[in-house]
Write a protein that holds these residues in place. Structure first.
Motif, PDB file in Angstrom:
ATOM      1  N   CYS A  11       1.025  -1.076  -0.189  1.00  0.00           N
ATOM      2  CA  CYS A  11       0.031  -0.100   0.098  1.00  0.00           C
ATOM      3  C   CYS A  11       0.822   1.416  -0.137  1.00  0.00           C
ATOM      4  N   ALA A  12       1.792   1.128   0.857  1.00  0.00           N
ATOM      5  CA  ALA A  12       2.707   2.319   0.789  1.00  0.00           C
ATOM      6  C   ALA A  12       3.496   2.656  -0.445  1.00  0.00           C
ATOM      7  N   ARG A  13       4.042   1.663  -1.085  1.00  0.00           N
ATOM      8  CA  ARG A  13       4.525   1.771  -2.450  1.00  0.00           C
ATOM      9  C   ARG A  13       3.533   2.209  -3.536  1.00  0.00           C
ATOM     10  N   ALA A  14       2.236   1.883  -3.403  1.00  0.00           N
ATOM     11  CA  ALA A  14       1.196   2.023  -4.404  1.00  0.00           C
ATOM     12  C   ALA A  14       0.568   3.378  -4.020  1.00  0.00           C
ATOM     13  N   GLY A  15       0.849   3.948  -3.013  1.00  0.00           N
ATOM     14  CA  GLY A  15       0.059   5.306  -2.618  1.00  0.00           C
ATOM     15  C   GLY A  15      -1.443   5.105  -2.164  1.00  0.00           C
ATOM     16  N   LEU A  16      -1.695   3.711  -1.591  1.00  0.00           N
ATOM     17  CA  LEU A  16      -2.981   3.661  -1.271  1.00  0.00           C
ATOM     18  C   LEU A  16      -3.158   3.443   0.066  1.00  0.00           C
ATOM     19  N   PRO A  17      -4.595   3.806   0.577  1.00  0.00           N
ATOM     20  CA  PRO A  17      -4.676   3.868   2.061  1.00  0.00           C
ATOM     21  C   PRO A  17      -4.384   2.620   2.839  1.00  0.00           C
ATOM     22  N   ALA A  18      -3.524   2.369   3.900  1.00  0.00           N
ATOM     23  CA  ALA A  18      -3.383   1.160   4.618  1.00  0.00           C
ATOM     24  C   ALA A  18      -4.354   0.866   5.628  1.00  0.00           C
ATOM     25  N   ARG A  19      -5.892   0.769   4.829  1.00  0.00           N
ATOM     26  CA  ARG A  19      -6.812   0.310   5.986  1.00  0.00           C
ATOM     27  C   ARG A  19      -7.891  -0.648   4.868  1.00  0.00           C
ATOM     28  N   MET A  20      -8.560  -1.365   5.562  1.00  0.00           N
ATOM     29  CA  MET A  20      -9.777  -2.030   4.809  1.00  0.00           C
ATOM     30  C   MET A  20     -10.929  -1.207   4.673  1.00  0.00           C
ATOM     31  N   CYS A  21     -11.780  -1.121   3.667  1.00  0.00           N
ATOM     32  CA  CYS A  21     -12.985  -0.587   3.498  1.00  0.00           C
ATOM     33  C   CYS A  21     -14.327  -1.722   4.271  1.00  0.00           C
ATOM     34  N   PRO A  22     -14.999  -1.005   4.980  1.00  0.00           N
ATOM     35  CA  PRO A  22     -15.902  -1.686   5.608  1.00  0.00           C
ATOM     36  C   PRO A  22     -16.927  -2.096   4.489  1.00  0.00           C
ATOM     37  N   GLU A  23     -17.250  -1.429   3.296  1.00  0.00           N
ATOM     38  CA  GLU A  23     -18.234  -1.743   2.381  1.00  0.00           C
ATOM     39  C   GLU A  23     -17.619  -2.932   1.648  1.00  0.00           C
ATOM     40  N   ARG A  24     -16.278  -2.949   1.139  1.00  0.00           N
ATOM     41  CA  ARG A  24     -15.674  -3.964   0.696  1.00  0.00           C
ATOM     42  C   ARG A  24     -15.582  -5.287   1.484  1.00  0.00           C
ATOM     43  N   LEU A  25     -15.443  -4.941   2.819  1.00  0.00           N
ATOM     44  CA  LEU A  25     -15.319  -6.246   3.789  1.00  0.00           C
ATOM     45  C   LEU A  25     -16.690  -7.093   3.768  1.00  0.00           C
ATOM     46  N   VAL A  49      -8.751  -3.418   0.429  1.00  0.00           N
ATOM     47  CA  VAL A  49      -8.276  -2.099   0.387  1.00  0.00           C
ATOM     48  C   VAL A  49      -8.785  -1.543  -0.652  1.00  0.00           C
ATOM     49  N   ASP A  50      -9.324  -0.023  -0.554  1.00  0.00           N
ATOM     50  CA  ASP A  50      -9.873   0.640  -1.641  1.00  0.00           C
ATOM     51  C   ASP A  50      -8.852   0.975  -2.636  1.00  0.00           C
ATOM     52  N   GLY A  51      -9.314   0.472  -3.886  1.00  0.00           N
ATOM     53  CA  GLY A  51      -8.185   0.718  -5.002  1.00  0.00           C
ATOM     54  C   GLY A  51      -7.120  -0.194  -5.255  1.00  0.00           C
ATOM     55  N   ALA A  52      -6.903  -1.422  -4.178  1.00  0.00           N
ATOM     56  CA  ALA A  52      -5.598  -2.184  -4.387  1.00  0.00           C
ATOM     57  C   ALA A  52      -5.887  -2.919  -5.633  1.00  0.00           C
ATOM     58  N   VAL A  53      -7.173  -3.875  -5.956  1.00  0.00           N
ATOM     59  CA  VAL A  53      -7.119  -4.636  -7.013  1.00  0.00           C
ATOM     60  C   VAL A  53      -7.180  -3.924  -8.341  1.00  0.00           C
ATOM     61  N   GLU A  54      -7.740  -2.817  -8.329  1.00  0.00           N
ATOM     62  CA  GLU A  54      -7.958  -1.728  -9.460  1.00  0.00           C
ATOM     63  C   GLU A  54      -6.477  -1.128  -9.806  1.00  0.00           C
ATOM     64  N   PHE A  55      -5.620  -0.706  -8.769  1.00  0.00           N
ATOM     65  CA  PHE A  55      -4.314  -0.377  -9.062  1.00  0.00           C
ATOM     66  C   PHE A  55      -3.579  -1.741  -9.884  1.00  0.00           C
ATOM     67  N   GLN A  56      -3.548  -2.951  -9.237  1.00  0.00           N
ATOM     68  CA  GLN A  56      -2.954  -4.054  -9.662  1.00  0.00           C
ATOM     69  C   GLN A  56      -3.154  -4.219 -11.049  1.00  0.00           C
ATOM     70  N   ALA A  57      -4.700  -4.034 -11.338  1.00  0.00           N
ATOM     71  CA  ALA A  57      -5.537  -4.480 -12.681  1.00  0.00           C
ATOM     72  C   ALA A  57      -4.922  -3.244 -13.914  1.00  0.00           C
ATOM     73  N   SER A  58      -4.642  -2.082 -13.131  1.00  0.00           N
ATOM     74  CA  SER A  58      -4.244  -1.063 -14.216  1.00  0.00           C
ATOM     75  C   SER A  58      -2.875  -1.164 -14.609  1.00  0.00           C
ATOM     76  N   ARG A  59      -2.054  -1.995 -13.848  1.00  0.00           N
ATOM     77  CA  ARG A  59      -0.596  -2.158 -14.130  1.00  0.00           C
ATOM     78  C   ARG A  59      -0.098  -3.375 -14.999  1.00  0.00           C
ATOM     79  N   THR A  60      -1.102  -4.127 -15.662  1.00  0.00           N
ATOM     80  CA  THR A  60      -0.816  -5.513 -16.240  1.00  0.00           C
ATOM     81  C   THR A  60      -1.895  -5.721 -17.242  1.00  0.00           C
TER      82      THR A  60
END
Length: 170
Positions: A11-25, A49-60
């Motif tokens: 999360c730190a490297r990707a600039g994502l929030p280091a917390r889980m979103c209750p809605e996604r949980l 994590v809000d945006g984690a999978v989307e971040f991953q998908a946008s880089r492949t």
């Protein structure tokens, strides 16, 4: 929002929030109820994590399973019934990345051949792709270290894909 355990550095490297979103949980909890399985904690955390999978998908160019398709059958194959969770399918169907459902809270990511006709046999032959329980430099006892072949874009010099590649058009 809930703090994370497994993916703080990512999360730190990707600039994502280091917390889980209750809605996604809640979506993940419902998916687990629907599937009748408990997903590994590390997978739940990453997908929450809000945006984690989307971040991953946008880089492949590979197909990363989104939150809306995680655990559902893919191309008529029920990976969960075979004991693994499909997390990514390579864009030319050369391999799939799976996580075993019975390997604890932080399982290794494993490589699987998507063309095996029998999914359960393919699951039995899967290979390690990423395993955080061992140092990256570790080689299994009795195994030769893998040698990676570098790839060069066409026209970038001698070697595969370069100017001396006999397979490239002249």
């Amino acid at each position: 929002m809930t703090a994370i355990t497994y993916h703080a550095q990512a999360c730190a490297r990707a600039g994502l929030p280091a917390r889980m979103c209750p809605e996604r949980l809640e979506i993940l909890a419902e998916r687990q109820r629907h599937l009748g399985v408990r997903l590994p904690e590390a997978v739940v955390e990453w997908y929450a994590v809000d945006g984690a999978v989307e971040f991953q998908a946008s880089r492949t160019d590979d197909h990363v399973m989104g939150l809306d398709e995680l655990g559902l059958p893919y191309c008529d194959d029920d990976y969960v019934a075979a004991g693994v969770l499909l997390i990514s399918n390579e864009n030319q169907d050369c391999y799939t990345l799976v996580v075993p459902l019975d390997a604890g809270p932080n399982p290794p990511v494993q490589l699987m051949d998507p063309f095996d006709l029998e999914l359960r046999e393919a699951v039995a032959r899967r290979e390690p792709f990423a395993d955080t329980s061992r140092p990256a430099s570790a080689t299994p006892p009795g195994a030769e270290p893998r040698r990676l072949r570098s790839w060069k874009p066409a026209g970038s010099g001698p070697g595969p894909g370069g100017e001396n590649d006999r397979g490239s058009p002249r």
